[in-house]
Design a protein around this motif. Structure first.
Motif, PDB file in Angstrom:
ATOM      1  N   UNK A  65      41.356  37.231  71.813  1.00  0.00           N
ATOM      2  CA  UNK A  65      41.146  38.665  71.566  1.00  0.00           C
ATOM      3  C   UNK A  65      41.461  39.019  70.117  1.00  0.00           C
ATOM      4  N   UNK A  66      42.524  38.437  69.589  1.00  0.00           N
ATOM      5  CA  UNK A  66      42.890  38.703  68.195  1.00  0.00           C
ATOM      6  C   UNK A  66      41.809  38.173  67.261  1.00  0.00           C
ATOM      7  N   UNK A  67      41.315  36.956  67.534  1.00  0.00           N
ATOM      8  CA  UNK A  67      40.256  36.379  66.703  1.00  0.00           C
ATOM      9  C   UNK A  67      39.003  37.255  66.724  1.00  0.00           C
ATOM     10  N   UNK A  68      38.604  37.678  67.932  1.00  0.00           N
ATOM     11  CA  UNK A  68      37.402  38.502  68.080  1.00  0.00           C
ATOM     12  C   UNK A  68      37.561  39.812  67.307  1.00  0.00           C
ATOM     13  N   UNK A  69      38.716  40.467  67.448  1.00  0.00           N
ATOM     14  CA  UNK A  69      38.961  41.726  66.755  1.00  0.00           C
ATOM     15  C   UNK A  69      38.978  41.529  65.236  1.00  0.00           C
ATOM     16  N   UNK A 114      36.435  43.257  62.501  1.00  0.00           N
ATOM     17  CA  UNK A 114      36.917  44.121  61.420  1.00  0.00           C
ATOM     18  C   UNK A 114      36.611  43.550  60.038  1.00  0.00           C
ATOM     19  N   UNK A 115      36.689  42.217  59.929  1.00  0.00           N
ATOM     20  CA  UNK A 115      36.520  41.563  58.626  1.00  0.00           C
ATOM     21  C   UNK A 115      35.647  40.310  58.775  1.00  0.00           C
ATOM     22  N   UNK A 116      34.354  40.499  58.970  1.00  0.00           N
ATOM     23  CA  UNK A 116      33.461  39.357  59.189  1.00  0.00           C
ATOM     24  C   UNK A 116      33.526  38.302  58.078  1.00  0.00           C
ATOM     25  N   UNK A 117      33.795  38.724  56.847  1.00  0.00           N
ATOM     26  CA  UNK A 117      33.870  37.768  55.734  1.00  0.00           C
ATOM     27  C   UNK A 117      35.075  36.840  55.844  1.00  0.00           C
ATOM     28  N   UNK A 118      36.014  37.154  56.728  1.00  0.00           N
ATOM     29  CA  UNK A 118      37.227  36.342  56.890  1.00  0.00           C
ATOM     30  C   UNK A 118      37.146  35.418  58.103  1.00  0.00           C
ATOM     31  N   UNK A 119      35.968  35.234  58.665  1.00  0.00           N
ATOM     32  CA  UNK A 119      35.818  34.433  59.885  1.00  0.00           C
ATOM     33  C   UNK A 119      36.406  33.032  59.743  1.00  0.00           C
ATOM     34  N   UNK A 120      36.194  32.385  58.604  1.00  0.00           N
ATOM     35  CA  UNK A 120      36.736  31.032  58.407  1.00  0.00           C
ATOM     36  C   UNK A 120      38.260  31.050  58.443  1.00  0.00           C
ATOM     37  N   UNK A 121      38.854  32.044  57.797  1.00  0.00           N
ATOM     38  CA  UNK A 121      40.315  32.174  57.786  1.00  0.00           C
ATOM     39  C   UNK A 121      40.843  32.450  59.198  1.00  0.00           C
ATOM     40  N   UNK A 122      40.163  33.299  59.928  1.00  0.00           N
ATOM     41  CA  UNK A 122      40.562  33.626  61.304  1.00  0.00           C
ATOM     42  C   UNK A 122      40.503  32.370  62.165  1.00  0.00           C
ATOM     43  N   UNK A 123      39.411  31.619  62.068  1.00  0.00           N
ATOM     44  CA  UNK A 123      39.253  30.401  62.871  1.00  0.00           C
ATOM     45  C   UNK A 123      40.246  29.309  62.476  1.00  0.00           C
ATOM     46  N   UNK A 124      40.687  29.321  61.221  1.00  0.00           N
ATOM     47  CA  UNK A 124      41.630  28.294  60.754  1.00  0.00           C
ATOM     48  C   UNK A 124      43.048  28.524  61.283  1.00  0.00           C
ATOM     49  N   UNK A 125      43.334  29.725  61.781  1.00  0.00           N
ATOM     50  CA  UNK A 125      44.659  30.010  62.333  1.00  0.00           C
ATOM     51  C   UNK A 125      44.748  29.388  63.721  1.00  0.00           C
ATOM     52  N   UNK A 126      45.607  28.404  63.846  1.00  0.00           N
ATOM     53  CA  UNK A 126      45.711  27.654  65.098  1.00  0.00           C
ATOM     54  C   UNK A 126      46.138  28.545  66.262  1.00  0.00           C
ATOM     55  N   UNK A 127      47.167  29.361  66.029  1.00  0.00           N
ATOM     56  CA  UNK A 127      47.681  30.221  67.091  1.00  0.00           C
ATOM     57  C   UNK A 127      48.275  31.478  66.481  1.00  0.00           C
ATOM     58  N   UNK A 128      48.105  32.572  67.172  1.00  0.00           N
ATOM     59  CA  UNK A 128      48.710  33.826  66.743  1.00  0.00           C
ATOM     60  C   UNK A 128      50.031  34.072  67.468  1.00  0.00           C
ATOM     61  N   UNK A 129      50.387  33.192  68.401  1.00  0.00           N
ATOM     62  CA  UNK A 129      51.688  33.268  69.059  1.00  0.00           C
ATOM     63  C   UNK A 129      51.746  34.173  70.271  1.00  0.00           C
TER      64      UNK A 129
END
Length: 180
Positions: free
Chosen positions: A111-115, A119-134
């Protein structure tokens, strides 16, 4: 934007009133000396939730450094901060405190990744690179505390630091220690 500006201005006004009664605290050198003399400083790792403020439930004189993040999770940046505080103030113990009704039980990593991507489509690579949001499973609330305590205990750079786990009940305000 105007609503945010109003909130910020309110905070600044509150600070001006606070500063009128401000008394200079101990310097960092003095605090370091006190921590070393007392046998080592205390660090509290907890959630950034405004209901989870150690200075409220332990009192303003707890003399602990507080590290706050989403869920109070034992992430790599937390280990870095504890390492710094160990060098700075001879940190000898860490209390990992999670709390009931944490926002992290109301979300999933997906859900966090999707949101974040919406909000910031240009940051998709950064979002996907985050293993876990905890995110935390409410049914495994105490288990998550134990996982974080064990993660810190297993960090070689934190060898010799006492690490304990506590649970804060946001309905009662009581904190209890867990066996880990």
């Amino acid at each position: 934007m105007a609503n945010t500006d109003s909130k910020i201005q309110g905070l600044l006004e509150t600070n001006r009133k606070f500063a009128e009664a401000w008394k200079m605290p101990a310097t960092m050198e003095q605090m370091r000396a006190m921590a070393i003399q007392s046998g080592g400083g205390l660090i509290i790792l907890t959630c950034l939730d405004p209901r989870c403020v150690p200075e409220q439930f332990f009192g303003p004189d707890s003399r602990a450094a507080v590290i706050r993040n989403a869920g109070g999770r034992a992430s790599k940046d937390v280990i870095t901060s504890i390492t710094v505080l160990r060098s700075l103030a001879n940190a000898a113990a860490v209390l990992v405190i999670h709390h009931t009704d944490c926002g992290m039980v109301h979300l999933t990593d997906d859900e966090i990744r999707k949101d974040a991507k919406a909000r910031t489509p240009d940051a998709a690579d950064e979002v996907d690179a985050t293993e876990s949001y905890g995110c935390i499973d409410a049914a495994d609330f105490e288990e998550t505390i134990k996982v974080d305590v064990e993660a810190l205990r297993s960090s070689k750079v934190l060898a010799g630091v006492e690490i304990r786990g506590l649970a804060l009940d946001t309905e009662t305000g009581l904190v209890r220690e867990l066996e880990v």
